[in-house]
Design an enzyme around this catalytic site. Structure first.
Site: not given
Length: 213
Positions: A67, A109, A111, A175-176
């Protein structure tokens, strides 16, 4: 000077598209200079390219078990584009401390819940199961603790009688698309690399329909 933004996606990139649309306005204080996906088949890459935005793919599969190596390759692409602010928009990979620390205070970010409620996955199902009356979405700064960074903006939507995941998710997603560009605008207009002022913490609850309390 407009801040240079890199958007990380894994799928269709609807929030990325909302950011691109907002950044078309000359007065918007940020410009999207790179859209990067960990999936070559991500629909958002096609959308970004059609809008004339540079794109990159850093497929995670060749980095299986590494990763840190995958994120180092992502960081190289972001650096090459001169990215100052990173926006995660449906990026479905857990980040290691390497990338989080590299963009500490500069990574946003979105969420799908009213944090701190329902961090993690399956937020709509969990909200319905919990019987809450309000659900929603949050834009926050990314820290090493998942979904736990300082909140920049929130919007609430009512949970309706007989609601199910699909319509609830659609209302939250709408709404995001409103608050992510708003949060980026407020953040990019502030001091470079600094957390936003308290007046950038917003709440935009939607009124419940008649008969819903």
């Amino acid at each position: 000077m407009r801040r240079r933004v890199g958007v990380l996606i894994s799928g269709r990139g609807s929030n990325m598209a909302a950011l691109l649309e907002a950044a078309r306005a000359p007065a918007f204080p940020a410009e999207v200079v790179l859209v990067l996906s960990n999936r070559p088949d991500a629909g958002g890459i096609t959308t970004a390219a059609a809008a004339g935005v540079p794109t990159a793919v850093v497929d995670h599969r060749p980095f299986r078990g590494d990763r840190a190596g995958h994120e180092a390759a992502i960081a190289e692409e972001l650096d090459r584009a001169g990215v100052e602010i990173v926006c995660l928009a449906g990026y479905m990979r857990l980040l290691t401390p390497f990338l989080v620390r590299r963009y500490a205070g500069r990574m946003l970010n979105v969420h799908p819940s009213l944090l701190p409620a329902f961090p993690g996955l399956d937020t709509h199902a969990r909200a319905l199961a919990a019987g809450v009356k309000l659900h929603g979405c949050t834009v926050h700064l990314v820290t090493e603790t998942m979904d736990d960074g300082p909140i920049l903006a929130q919007a609430a939507v009512p949970i309706l009688p007989g609601d199910s995941e699909a319509p609830l998710a659609a209302r939250v997603l709408a709404q995001e698309h409103v608050i992510y560009p708003l949060a980026l605008r407020l953040f990019a207009a502030g001091n470079a690399g600094a957390a936003p002022a308290a007046d950038a913490v917003l709440c935009n609850p939607l009124p419940a329909p008649p008969g819903v309390t």
